[in-house]
Design a protein around this motif. Structure first.
Motif, PDB file in Angstrom:
ATOM      1  N   LYS A  30       3.320  92.671 -12.161  1.00 23.60           N
ATOM      2  CA  LYS A  30       4.261  92.029 -11.247  1.00 23.60           C
ATOM      3  C   LYS A  30       5.572  91.681 -11.945  1.00 23.60           C
ATOM      4  N   SER A  45       2.297 102.047 -14.747  1.00 14.35           N
ATOM      5  CA  SER A  45       0.955 102.475 -14.349  1.00 14.35           C
ATOM      6  C   SER A  45      -0.063 101.485 -14.895  1.00 14.35           C
ATOM      7  N   THR A 102      -2.269  90.376  -5.524  1.00 20.82           N
ATOM      8  CA  THR A 102      -1.967  91.813  -5.561  1.00 20.82           C
ATOM      9  C   THR A 102      -1.399  92.284  -4.234  1.00 20.82           C
ATOM     10  N   SER A 103      -1.986  91.818  -3.130  1.00 14.71           N
ATOM     11  CA  SER A 103      -1.517  92.225  -1.801  1.00 14.71           C
ATOM     12  C   SER A 103      -0.150  91.623  -1.483  1.00 14.71           C
ATOM     13  N   LYS A 106       2.487  93.404  -3.205  1.00 13.39           N
ATOM     14  CA  LYS A 106       2.379  94.856  -2.997  1.00 13.39           C
ATOM     15  C   LYS A 106       2.334  95.616  -4.318  1.00 13.39           C
ATOM     16  N   LYS A 108      -0.098  97.370  -5.741  1.00  9.74           N
ATOM     17  CA  LYS A 108      -0.669  98.717  -5.705  1.00  9.74           C
ATOM     18  C   LYS A 108       0.335  99.733  -5.171  1.00  9.74           C
ATOM     19  N   GLN A 109       1.148  99.308  -4.199  1.00 10.17           N
ATOM     20  CA  GLN A 109       2.148 100.213  -3.630  1.00 10.17           C
ATOM     21  C   GLN A 109       3.314 100.434  -4.582  1.00 10.17           C
ATOM     22  N   LYS A 110       3.680  99.412  -5.338  1.00  9.21           N
ATOM     23  CA  LYS A 110       4.847  99.506  -6.203  1.00  9.21           C
ATOM     24  C   LYS A 110       4.558 100.212  -7.519  1.00  9.21           C
ATOM     25  N   GLN A 112       3.428 102.977 -10.188  1.00  8.41           N
ATOM     26  CA  GLN A 112       3.401 104.442 -10.181  1.00  8.41           C
ATOM     27  C   GLN A 112       1.957 104.925 -10.060  1.00  8.41           C
ATOM     28  N   ARG A 113       1.073 104.279 -10.793  1.00 11.25           N
ATOM     29  CA  ARG A 113      -0.368 104.529 -10.666  1.00 11.25           C
ATOM     30  C   ARG A 113      -1.075 103.186 -10.661  1.00 11.25           C
TER      31      ARG A 113
END
Length: 605
Positions: A30, A45, A102-103, A106, A108-110, A112-113
């Motif tokens: 983050k 990642s 995490t949600s 965002k 997971k969306q931001k 790269q992996r």
């Protein structure tokens, strides 16, 4: 959040790998993706070996497990828990908090992996990382930097005790060496795979270790119906409850729960401390001296809070030397038959056992560490000339179950031999001055406090360094717990000293006049009287946050007011006045004498 650096700075887009999906890995992800500084836009990642995030809090948790650090301290600076949530979360609730974090951002969306995969790092031009994807295929890529956030509590550690079966460290039976039938009868298990207390029923239980996990296991054994419970300690422990409550003084009962990690105030104890005061550790020794006397009045013993067995040797007894054991669930059972206090002192002050403690429940005996298990399955304990040694010389202990609550060792199987280890991280225990491209975040353990907020500030410092906005600090720091050469754990820190040092390095420790100018008297008061919550270091500086003032005026103010007038007088006003005088005298001496103190102060400022 404010931008750092000029907008005309050339755009930086390094590729960064994070190893570990626990709290340290998530807050590092983050932080790197936060847009601070504005010209720093890395491609990040994250790799996690387990099936989902949560780390130790999910995969090495057990029934009825709780955080021993408070929600106010453990929660990240800009994503707080509800005011009506309990002060100390269950492990399941904390994992849900990480999922929500995490949600919310965002992540997971931001990223790269955001792979759930094992990794292997190789030194070379950049850092070559191999991982196994969801389809089972091995993939490979090169990264400019790596943040290791795999955690302190992953690889179980256990001493080799002759005659004792190899502990289970997975859900399968371990192969046994050549043992006698009596030795083979003993089941040995590491705490990392313990889940529920039913395994203790009608068992003679030996618990190796008197840390927080050992205390939880002893309590679970009592409630799980064990017929005999013995705990082995190396050199003792320092017990203090995570919540200070349930004692009487002069007929008045104090039962307002107050987390102990929120008691130490900021001004002159944590922030704005003269370098000589920091270097001498005067604050630690003075507070230890006072706390020991207060404990003696309230509970009758200075070994710990209502702790009548397992006292540490004098050279290790105190805040400067020890990690406080904040799980006191087993203390009432260890005290059985050991508490010896004059009745008149019990009339003046008394520590009250929790309501769930019953007279018909078994006690817990303390013993030295085992030397070996003989052919008949009896434990031979080390002769250490301590009270528990003399007591056990006349006892025969033949356990059915041995629980290894012996902690974890640092292990980095994903790195080849060319990579450093945390002990080589010369800059604030995060990275080496010679190579800041490899960071170890979450690898220092606080004496009283929590690792996640330490990791948040460590990730912020590392981000500023690798983005070119900050020179790696080189001044000498004084936040490490004091250890002897033979000490087993050497990565202990005083929480408040550590986070305030990182804040000063980044310019995040606000000046008092700036707080008054920007926010008014209330925020100034909160900063002075609150503990070192990470949100306080988001009021000014490069990581300034628009949400920090409101968090201070609500949640953090509540931690101050719940202490009451007496608590704030004892824990706030009196220490501030004392340390203000000490700091003032130190500054006066520095200015007038021209002594070496002047040079040291300038070097550390």
């Amino acid at each position: 959040m404010s931008d750092v650096g000029a907008s005309s700075s050339p755009l930086l887009t390094p590729r960064i790998a994070i190893i570990g999906g626990g709290p340290s890995g998530l807050v590092t992800l983050k932080t790197l993706l936060s847009g601070v500084p504005s010209h720093f836009q890395p491609r990040v990642s994250l790799f996690e070996a387990e099936e989902s995030i949560g780390g130790t809090f999910k995969y090495r948790s057990y029934q009825n497990g709780q955080l021993v650090s408070s929600k106010q301290l453990t929660a990240f600076s800009d994503f707080r828990l509800p005011l009506d949530a309990p002060d100390h979360l269950s492990l399941e609730a904390y994992v849900q908090y990480l999922e929500d974090y995490t949600s919310h951002f965002k992540l997971k969306q931001k990223a790269q992996r955001f792979e759930l995969a094992s990794t292997k790092g190789q030194a070379g031009v950049g850092h070559v990382v191999q991982w196994r994807g969801a389809d089972g295929k091995v993939e490979e890529d090169t990264f400019d930097q790596i943040a290791v956030c795999a955690g302190l509590h992953v690889t179980p550690a256990f001493p080799d005790i002759p005659g004792l079966p190899i502990p289970q460290v997975a859900d399968s039976e371990a192969e046994e060496a050549a043992l006698t039938p009596a030795q083979q009868r003993i089941k040995a298990m590491h705490s990392s795979i313990y889940k529920a207390p039913h395994i203790f029923k009608e068992k003679s239980v030996l618990i190796l270790g008197t840390g927080e996990t050992g205390m939880d296991l002893a309590f679970a054994a009592v409630k799980g119906g064990a017929k005999e419970i013995v705990m082995s300690t190396r050199q003792g422990f320092l017990s203090f409850p995570a919540v200070l409550e349930n004692f009487t003084f002069l007929g008045v009962t104090f039962d307002r729960p107050t987390p102990i990690d929120g008691l130490i105030t900021n001004l002159f104890e944590t922030s704005h401390v003269h370098p000589w005061v920091a270097r001498s550790h005067l604050r630690w020794f003075v507070s230890d001296m006072i706390i020991k006397r207060v404990l003696w009045v309230l509970t009758g013993t200075m070994a710990g809070c209502n702790q009548w067995v397992g006292e540490l040797p004098p050279h290790r007894l105190g805040r400067a030397y020890s990690h406080l054991n904040k799980s006191n669930k087993a203390i009432p059972y260890l005290n059985k038959g050991n508490k010896n206090r004059p009745w008149i002192m019990e009339k003046i002050a008394k520590y009250l056992d929790p309501p769930h403690v019953r007279e018909d429940e078994p006690g817990v005996e303390l013993a030295p560490f085992p030397e070996l298990v003989d052919e008949d399955g009896r434990i031979r304990f080390l002769r250490n000339e301590r009270k528990e040694d003399f007591k056990m010389r006349s006892r025969t202990i033949k356990p059915d179950l041995v629980m290894f609550a012996t902690g974890y060792q640092q292990s980095f199987p994903f790195f080849d031999e060319t990579y450093p280890v945390p002990a080589q991280a010369t800059c604030r225990d995060i990275f080496s001055h010679d190579d800041p491209s490899i960071a170890f975040i979450g690898y220092v353990r606080p004496g009283v406090g929590a690792i996640p907020p330490q990791s948040e500030l460590a990730a912020q410092l590392w981000t500023l360094v690798i983005s070119g906005q900050l020179e790696a600090p080189t001044s000498k720091a004084h936040y490490h717990l004091l250890t002897r050469p033979e000490a087993r754990l050497k990565y202990g820190v005083d929480y408040s000293s550590y986070v305030s040092q990182l804040a000063r390095d980044m310019g995040c420790e606000p000046r008092l006049r700036d707080l008054y100018r920007d926010y008014g008297l209330q925020i100034l008061f909160i900063f002075c009287f609150a503990a070192a919550f990470p949100t306080l270091y988001r009021l000014e500086g490069p990581w300034k946050s628009s949400t920090a003032p409101q968090i201070c005026r609500t949640e953090i103010l509540e931690t101050i007011t719940r202490r009451g007038v007496g608590g704030n007088l004892m824990m706030g006003v009196i220490p501030m006045i004392f340390y203000a005088l000490v700091t003032g005298l130190a500054h006066l001496w520095t200015c007038q004498s021209g002594s070496p103190l002047m040079d040291r102060s300038q070097q550390q400022s």
